[in-house]
Write a protein that holds these residues in place. Sequence first.
Motif, PDB file in Angstrom:
ATOM      1  N   ASN A  49       0.823  -1.198   0.000  1.00 28.24           N
ATOM      2  CA  ASN A  49       0.000   0.000   0.000  1.00 28.24           C
ATOM      3  C   ASN A  49       0.871   1.267   0.000  1.00 28.24           C
ATOM      4  O   ASN A  49       0.657   2.203  -0.769  1.00 28.24           O
ATOM      5  CB  ASN A  49      -0.849  -0.053   1.270  1.00 28.24           C
ATOM      6  CG  ASN A  49      -2.099   0.768   1.157  1.00 28.24           C
ATOM      7  OD1 ASN A  49      -2.549   1.080   0.056  1.00 28.24           O
ATOM      8  ND2 ASN A  49      -2.643   1.137   2.297  1.00 28.24           N
ATOM      9  N   ALA A  50       1.870   1.242   0.884  1.00 25.28           N
ATOM     10  CA  ALA A  50       2.769   2.392   1.002  1.00 25.28           C
ATOM     11  C   ALA A  50       3.634   2.527  -0.246  1.00 25.28           C
ATOM     12  O   ALA A  50       3.903   3.640  -0.719  1.00 25.28           O
ATOM     13  CB  ALA A  50       3.644   2.244   2.240  1.00 25.28           C
TER      14      ALA A  50
ATOM     15  N   PHE B 190       2.794   1.759  -3.265  1.00 29.03           N
ATOM     16  CA  PHE B 190       1.971   2.364  -4.316  1.00 29.03           C
ATOM     17  C   PHE B 190       1.786   3.857  -4.061  1.00 29.03           C
ATOM     18  O   PHE B 190       1.859   4.674  -4.983  1.00 29.03           O
ATOM     19  CB  PHE B 190       0.618   1.653  -4.416  1.00 29.03           C
ATOM     20  CG  PHE B 190      -0.314   2.292  -5.400  1.00 29.03           C
ATOM     21  CD1 PHE B 190       0.035   2.402  -6.740  1.00 29.03           C
ATOM     22  CD2 PHE B 190      -1.539   2.817  -4.993  1.00 29.03           C
ATOM     23  CE1 PHE B 190      -0.809   3.011  -7.656  1.00 29.03           C
ATOM     24  CE2 PHE B 190      -2.385   3.429  -5.902  1.00 29.03           C
ATOM     25  CZ  PHE B 190      -2.029   3.523  -7.235  1.00 29.03           C
ATOM     26  N   TYR B 191       1.587   4.205  -2.805  1.00 32.14           N
ATOM     27  CA  TYR B 191       1.393   5.624  -2.456  1.00 32.14           C
ATOM     28  C   TYR B 191       2.590   6.459  -2.919  1.00 32.14           C
ATOM     29  O   TYR B 191       2.448   7.495  -3.549  1.00 32.14           O
ATOM     30  CB  TYR B 191       1.199   5.751  -0.947  1.00 32.14           C
ATOM     31  CG  TYR B 191       0.927   7.163  -0.460  1.00 32.14           C
ATOM     32  CD1 TYR B 191      -0.318   7.745  -0.653  1.00 32.14           C
ATOM     33  CD2 TYR B 191       1.912   7.905   0.185  1.00 32.14           C
ATOM     34  CE1 TYR B 191      -0.587   9.030  -0.212  1.00 32.14           C
ATOM     35  CE2 TYR B 191       1.659   9.192   0.627  1.00 32.14           C
ATOM     36  CZ  TYR B 191       0.405   9.753   0.432  1.00 32.14           C
ATOM     37  OH  TYR B 191       0.161  11.029   0.868  1.00 32.14           O
ATOM     38  N   ILE B 192       3.787   5.974  -2.600  1.00 35.11           N
ATOM     39  CA  ILE B 192       4.998   6.733  -2.937  1.00 35.11           C
ATOM     40  C   ILE B 192       5.210   6.776  -4.457  1.00 35.11           C
ATOM     41  O   ILE B 192       5.513   7.818  -5.035  1.00 35.11           O
ATOM     42  CB  ILE B 192       6.219   6.130  -2.217  1.00 35.11           C
ATOM     43  CG1 ILE B 192       6.035   6.254  -0.696  1.00 35.11           C
ATOM     44  CG2 ILE B 192       7.499   6.825  -2.638  1.00 35.11           C
ATOM     45  CD1 ILE B 192       7.047   5.473   0.112  1.00 35.11           C
ATOM     46  N   ARG B 193       5.008   5.620  -5.095  1.00 35.63           N
ATOM     47  CA  ARG B 193       5.203   5.578  -6.553  1.00 35.63           C
ATOM     48  C   ARG B 193       4.190   6.456  -7.279  1.00 35.63           C
ATOM     49  O   ARG B 193       4.485   7.030  -8.325  1.00 35.63           O
ATOM     50  CB  ARG B 193       5.118   4.137  -7.059  1.00 35.63           C
ATOM     51  CG  ARG B 193       6.281   3.277  -6.588  1.00 35.63           C
ATOM     52  CD  ARG B 193       6.093   1.832  -6.982  1.00 35.63           C
ATOM     53  NE  ARG B 193       6.246   1.625  -8.420  1.00 35.63           N
ATOM     54  CZ  ARG B 193       5.940   0.498  -9.043  1.00 35.63           C
ATOM     55  NH1 ARG B 193       5.475  -0.533  -8.351  1.00 35.63           N
ATOM     56  NH2 ARG B 193       6.124   0.391 -10.335  1.00 35.63           N
ATOM     57  N   SER B 194       2.991   6.563  -6.717  1.00 39.68           N
ATOM     58  CA  SER B 194       1.951   7.364  -7.367  1.00 39.68           C
ATOM     59  C   SER B 194       2.304   8.852  -7.355  1.00 39.68           C
ATOM     60  O   SER B 194       1.611   9.665  -7.949  1.00 39.68           O
ATOM     61  CB  SER B 194       0.603   7.151  -6.688  1.00 39.68           C
ATOM     62  OG  SER B 194       0.551   7.881  -5.482  1.00 39.68           O
TER      63      SER B 194
ATOM     64  N   ARG C 282      -2.287   0.769  -9.594  1.00 40.10           N
ATOM     65  CA  ARG C 282      -2.002  -0.094  -8.456  1.00 40.10           C
ATOM     66  C   ARG C 282      -1.986  -1.563  -8.879  1.00 40.10           C
ATOM     67  O   ARG C 282      -2.779  -1.998  -9.706  1.00 40.10           O
ATOM     68  CB  ARG C 282      -3.082   0.119  -7.402  1.00 40.10           C
ATOM     69  CG  ARG C 282      -2.760  -0.525  -6.096  1.00 40.10           C
ATOM     70  CD  ARG C 282      -3.919  -0.353  -5.133  1.00 40.10           C
ATOM     71  NE  ARG C 282      -3.603  -1.102  -3.934  1.00 40.10           N
ATOM     72  CZ  ARG C 282      -3.674  -0.602  -2.720  1.00 40.10           C
ATOM     73  NH1 ARG C 282      -4.071   0.622  -2.545  1.00 40.10           N
ATOM     74  NH2 ARG C 282      -3.367  -1.332  -1.687  1.00 40.10           N
TER      75      ARG C 282
ATOM     76  N   VAL D 202      -1.085   7.246   3.306  1.00 44.44           N
ATOM     77  CA  VAL D 202      -0.182   6.376   4.055  1.00 44.44           C
ATOM     78  C   VAL D 202       0.809   7.212   4.880  1.00 44.44           C
ATOM     79  O   VAL D 202       1.278   8.252   4.428  1.00 44.44           O
ATOM     80  CB  VAL D 202       0.592   5.476   3.063  1.00 44.44           C
ATOM     81  CG1 VAL D 202       1.643   4.640   3.773  1.00 44.44           C
ATOM     82  CG2 VAL D 202      -0.371   4.579   2.309  1.00 44.44           C
TER      83      VAL D 202
ATOM     84  N   PHE E 160      -5.474  10.092  -2.200  1.00 48.31           N
ATOM     85  CA  PHE E 160      -5.902   8.847  -1.563  1.00 48.31           C
ATOM     86  C   PHE E 160      -7.016   9.054  -0.545  1.00 48.31           C
ATOM     87  O   PHE E 160      -7.044  10.042   0.180  1.00 48.31           O
ATOM     88  CB  PHE E 160      -4.710   8.178  -0.859  1.00 48.31           C
ATOM     89  CG  PHE E 160      -3.800   7.428  -1.780  1.00 48.31           C
ATOM     90  CD1 PHE E 160      -3.182   8.074  -2.843  1.00 48.31           C
ATOM     91  CD2 PHE E 160      -3.555   6.071  -1.595  1.00 48.31           C
ATOM     92  CE1 PHE E 160      -2.332   7.383  -3.693  1.00 48.31           C
ATOM     93  CE2 PHE E 160      -2.712   5.374  -2.437  1.00 48.31           C
ATOM     94  CZ  PHE E 160      -2.096   6.024  -3.492  1.00 48.31           C
TER      95      PHE E 160
END
Lengths: 470, 248
Positions: A392-393, A395-399, B50, B88, B84
């Motif tokens: 999850n993290a 993906f967050y950073i890559r996004s 994703r 995160v 989001f």
Amino acid sequence: MDTSIQTYNLKERLIEQSLSRNIRFPGGDTPYVAGVRHKALEQFREIGLPHPNLERWRGTDLSKAFETDYHLSFDPAGKGVDIEALFKCTVPHFETFLVAQLNGWFVYNDGPLHTLPNGMVVGSLASAIHAHPGLIEKYYGNLTAQSDEGLTALNTAYALDGMIIYVPDNVSVEETLQMVNLIDSPENLMLHPRNLVILGKNAHLRLVQCDDSINHGTTFINAVTEVFMDEDSSLDHYKLQNKDSHSTLINTMYFEQQQGSRLTSNAMSLNGGIIRNSSCVKLDGENASADIYGLYLMDRNQHIDNRVFVDHAKPRCHSNELFKGVLDDHATGVFNGHVLVRRDAQQTMAYQKNNNILLTDKATIDTRPFLEIYADDVKCSHGATVGQLDANAMFYIRSRGISEASARILLMYAFAAEIINKISIPELKQRIDDMVKKRLRGELSICDQCVLQCSSQEKKADFKIDMSKI
Amino acid sequence: MLKIKNLSVAIKGKEILKGINLEVNPGEVHAIMGPNGTGKSTLAYVIGGREGYEVTSGEITYKGMNLLELSPEERACEGIFLGFQYPVEIPGVSITSFLRTAINEQRKYQGLDPVPPAEFLAMMEENKKLLDLQDKLANRSVNEGFSGGEKKKNEIFQMAMLQPSLAILDETDSGLDIDALRVVATGVNNLRRPDNSAIVITHYQRLLDYIIPDVVHVLYDGRIVKSGGKEMALELEEKGYEWIKNSL
């Protein structure tokens, strides 16, 4: 005199060697120290060297390390050595009281033992045997005698030198004491450095221990430190380990804490062949607290073993263990946390946590947080996690446009940050923060801090990640 | 800008999106509404790239490119921003260094030099002021210990800093008080330009009082079942999603 110890029946040879009349152990002429040494040798004869069949050595196999032919250096190496020439601390604005050990010997220019204006004693343990017999007879070997660890007995039997620190009652040491342990020898060395730390009532000390090695040979370091903390004293202790891959470092610490004393110990292991950090804490007075932290970043075939034993002997004490690690390649790790709460130790608070990230399916961690409780009014918890980086993290950073490789480093760093944030000396925190970032980027070599700049640059440690900058 | 054709997506074999068609033109703001569990977040994640979502049929083109072939970071570098629903926490990494890294990696992709420090700081100041954020926020670790509202504001702050061409906000308004809602709306409205677009996913009509959409879609059971103008949001608020269900 240099003596080679062949590994064929290492135990017998070590015993035989230590009985040789040619070796002059320090304090051999004082009945107390000679007695401590004699008892330890008998204990070593009984217990012997560790092997993986012993429960507390399960997971850490030293048999390969015992196969090397080691030299034992009996000649004092510390006299007239310029610390500044050997080691330059690169932490900016980090004003410390710097002391060093070279191949296990206390390094000095102007006398091996100092008594500072505030009454603090710092210097060579071997010299203190005669200079401070009162301290030695009251403390030396007191905690190690209660241990049933073969390597600790061997250390006591073979201890030649190391450091003594004594802080008298009501003295707060302003400067951070930095102890650098250097190895510089073309030979394969086996060392048994011995340290003694005594804090009087309401005495306060910050101690940073750095283990560095600049060695062409293989080293086996079996260091033992005894720490006595009297009422309301505090010790802020850090271990920074950045060693070459063919070294074995066994670092065993024994702490005894009286009422109201506060211990924080933080071990940061960035490189090393085999590292074992063992901390045995006895909370022997009410309202004492011990926070034991550790961070390890291991790759290739490196091995890390963290062992903590906390003995809650008195009521209303508090202990907290937090160890976090990242293991890459074939690296292996062990965590053993053992909290003993004795029957009378009511209102104990004890917490244990070990979190791990395994980056490959070849890396392994063996984690055993363990509580043994005989009191009924306590708050205790233990837990361990082993996982991969949070998807999850990631993906967050890559996004946000950050590459997968950089995102991995960011997350590993974020994982490690919890331990780095426990460092209470701002300059040291900054420095370790930088070192961890470099380590994660694959830029930290073990020669990073050394001014010797020898030619055998260790192959750069690499988490298989390349990035420009975090 | 964005064209989604007959998109079907499954998670672990279970079909979540069942033939989505959506076209967002430059300058447009689209709102996607619908009850929980109908596939709104799935749609946002699939556009963001994703892992774990299986596209069983259909295609997404973005600025003429096949979006599904790009990694999440490539999509971001091409100008897609995903706000989001549950941001995160990244302990130990300050918002400042996180954003500088993101901006510089995006610039590197675009063949540009890293942003000059002074310019970066000026951008930070400008956007902090615009979104009425506290000064100390930038030195805090990304989302660590943030309240729900602060996390959402931080998403909008990142969006303002990254200047995307297509922003997708996944229920950024949920759990916000009216002040935070205004901040979110300010961020989106400020980005509104003839060449930029946004997709605002929301549960409630409330946010659409501040961000006036060009088109409103209702997503139900993996399909867009109704599309209309901004008035439709009001109608939905009044009649509830039962109205949609019953009309199917």
